[in-house]
Design a protein around this motif. Structure first.
Motif, PDB file in Angstrom:
ATOM      1  N   SER A 196      37.530  64.660  51.371  1.00 27.07           N
ATOM      2  CA  SER A 196      38.759  65.077  50.059  1.00 27.07           C
ATOM      3  C   SER A 196      38.032  66.573  49.386  1.00 27.07           C
ATOM      4  O   SER A 196      38.793  67.336  48.557  1.00 27.07           O
ATOM      5  N   THR A 197      37.457  67.612  49.870  1.00 30.03           N
ATOM      6  CA  THR A 197      37.538  68.908  50.095  1.00 30.03           C
ATOM      7  C   THR A 197      37.860  69.733  51.000  1.00 30.03           C
ATOM      8  O   THR A 197      38.136  70.935  50.817  1.00 30.03           O
TER       9      THR A 197
ATOM     10  N   GLU B 250      25.745  65.970  45.697  1.00 31.66           N
ATOM     11  CA  GLU B 250      27.922  65.900  45.093  1.00 31.66           C
ATOM     12  C   GLU B 250      28.042  64.609  44.603  1.00 31.66           C
ATOM     13  O   GLU B 250      27.006  63.787  46.088  1.00 31.66           O
TER      14      GLU B 250
ATOM     15  N   PHE C  75      29.945  64.286  47.188  1.00 27.09           N
ATOM     16  CA  PHE C  75      30.881  63.515  48.638  1.00 27.09           C
ATOM     17  C   PHE C  75      30.098  63.687  49.066  1.00 27.09           C
ATOM     18  O   PHE C  75      29.955  63.015  50.543  1.00 27.09           O
TER      19      PHE C  75
ATOM     20  N   TYR D 161      36.562  59.104  51.750  1.00 26.06           N
ATOM     21  CA  TYR D 161      37.009  59.370  50.986  1.00 26.06           C
ATOM     22  C   TYR D 161      38.338  60.550  51.015  1.00 26.06           C
ATOM     23  O   TYR D 161      37.567  61.592  51.522  1.00 26.06           O
ATOM     24  N   THR D 162      39.918  60.971  50.796  1.00 23.26           N
ATOM     25  CA  THR D 162      40.965  61.926  50.645  1.00 23.26           C
ATOM     26  C   THR D 162      40.879  61.966  48.714  1.00 23.26           C
ATOM     27  O   THR D 162      41.584  62.971  48.826  1.00 23.26           O
ATOM     28  N   ASP D 163      41.118  61.017  48.282  1.00 19.65           N
ATOM     29  CA  ASP D 163      40.881  61.076  46.841  1.00 19.65           C
ATOM     30  C   ASP D 163      39.884  60.806  46.196  1.00 19.65           C
ATOM     31  O   ASP D 163      39.170  60.087  46.051  1.00 19.65           O
ATOM     32  N   THR D 164      40.220  62.423  45.620  1.00 23.72           N
ATOM     33  CA  THR D 164      38.497  62.444  44.589  1.00 23.72           C
ATOM     34  C   THR D 164      38.321  60.882  42.896  1.00 23.72           C
ATOM     35  O   THR D 164      37.700  60.465  42.816  1.00 23.72           O
TER      36      THR D 164
ATOM     37  N   LEU E 149      37.666  57.677  45.142  1.00 28.90           N
ATOM     38  CA  LEU E 149      35.956  58.328  45.200  1.00 28.90           C
ATOM     39  C   LEU E 149      35.030  57.277  44.291  1.00 28.90           C
ATOM     40  O   LEU E 149      34.179  56.722  43.835  1.00 28.90           O
ATOM     41  N   ILE E 150      35.559  58.507  43.095  1.00 27.50           N
ATOM     42  CA  ILE E 150      34.940  57.608  41.638  1.00 27.50           C
ATOM     43  C   ILE E 150      34.357  56.424  41.467  1.00 27.50           C
ATOM     44  O   ILE E 150      33.384  56.245  41.277  1.00 27.50           O
TER      45      ILE E 150
ATOM     46  N   ARG F 213      34.908  75.418  49.142  1.00 27.36           N
ATOM     47  CA  ARG F 213      35.877  75.362  48.142  1.00 27.36           C
ATOM     48  C   ARG F 213      35.932  76.105  48.094  1.00 27.36           C
ATOM     49  O   ARG F 213      35.399  77.431  47.470  1.00 27.36           O
TER      50      ARG F 213
END
Length: 297
Positions: A36-37, A87, A89, A124-127, A130-131, A268
């Motif tokens: 996701s980053t 973090e 991630f 995960y590609t979608d933050t 993920l949360i 980032r």
């Protein structure tokens, strides 16, 4: 160290149903950077491992084995211990590199994968997902117990000196840094990088840093950005006021003008080299000034 073992066992006992699941979603660390980053910035720092003992380790906890990344000098210990808290991630390449940076300063740095029971955050590609799927389901009690276990492992098996214990973390790990400084009497100093301060409690995440200042047991340096979209300056000022009201004058928050969230994250777009370098310098100086001395201490 007996206290650390006892508290970790208590938090993860059958009497605590939140923490009794024995199936770990992750048994090894993810490689590379979190999906996701991506894409990774051209400014990304890569710290070589030559001259270090660095790599993945397994930390025993009451309900299984926690994957972690550890880096330390190759020479003779004991070394001061730095807990490096990830973090949202997970323990991906950036966190591993931070561990190697600390190792080059003379520390044993260990970053346990705090989401190992809940899932692989790096995949995960979608933050937002993920949360919702992982981050929101990680209990504070689990985090404190796992950090205790990481300290016990580092001191008991890996040449770490628990009398020189520091903790630092980024974003999600910045909040956890404040919490661990309130939880553990063994911490000598903490450095919290842009961790949330006043986010309301939930059923699993019951601890709120701004409400725990009277329990903080060690000096904490907070490093925050004025333009952080998730942590308003108002929250920073609330924390400053709460620290002052609790008499914690040894703790300090530095606010970077125009600083965004994630200004230390060199992989980032949020990365700000000058702020990151200044923050790193302050971080090392803070540990040395508060009894967690590395090679220059």
């Amino acid at each position: 160290m007996e206290r650390i073992h006892a508290e970790a066992q208590c938090l993860l006992s059958p009497l605590n149903p939140t923490l009794t699941r024995r199936i770990f979603a992750m048994t090894t660390l993810a490689s590379g950077f979190a999906l996701s980053t991506l894409p990774v910035s051209a400014q990304t720092i890569t710290t070589p491992a030559d001259g270090l003992a660095a790599g993945e380790v397994a930390i025993p906890v009451a309900d299984g084995s926690l994957p972690a990344y550890r880096a330390k000098p190759a020479g003779q210990g004991p070394f001061p211990i730095i807990l490096v808290i990830q973090e949202i991630f997970g323990v991906h390449e950036y966190i591993k590199d931070v561990c190697r940076r600390f190792a080059r300063e003379g520390y044993l740095a260990v970053a346990p994968e705090m989401f190992a029971r809940q899932g692989n955050a790096a995949a995960y590609t979608d933050t937002a997902k993920l949360i919702a799927d992982i981050v929101s389901k990680v209990p504070d009690a689990q985090v404190m117990a796992d950090l205790d276990a990481a300290v016990a492992w580092a001191a008991g098996q890996d040449g770490g000196d628990a009398s020189r214990l520091g903790v630092t973390g980024f974003c999600w790990g910045g909040r956890a840094t404040w919490l661990y400084a309130a939880h553990s009497p063994d911490v000598k100093a903490g450095v919290a990088w842009y961790g949330r301060l006043a986010t309301p409690a939930t059923a699993l995440q019951t601890m709120v840093p701004v409400e725990l200042t009277d329990r903080i047991k060690a000096p904490v340096l907070g490093l925050y950005g004025e333009k952080d979209g998730g942590i308003p300056v108002e929250d920073v000022e609330k924390m400053r006021a709460a620290l002052a009201a609790a008499g914690k004058t040894e703790s300090h928050i530095h606010l970077y003008p125009e600083g965004p969230h994630g200004f230390h994250a060199d992989y980032r777009p949020s990365y700000r080299p000058e702020m990151a370098a200044d923050g790193w310098k302050r971080c090392l100086e803070w540990f040395r000034a508060n009894g967690v001395a590395g090679k220059a201490g």
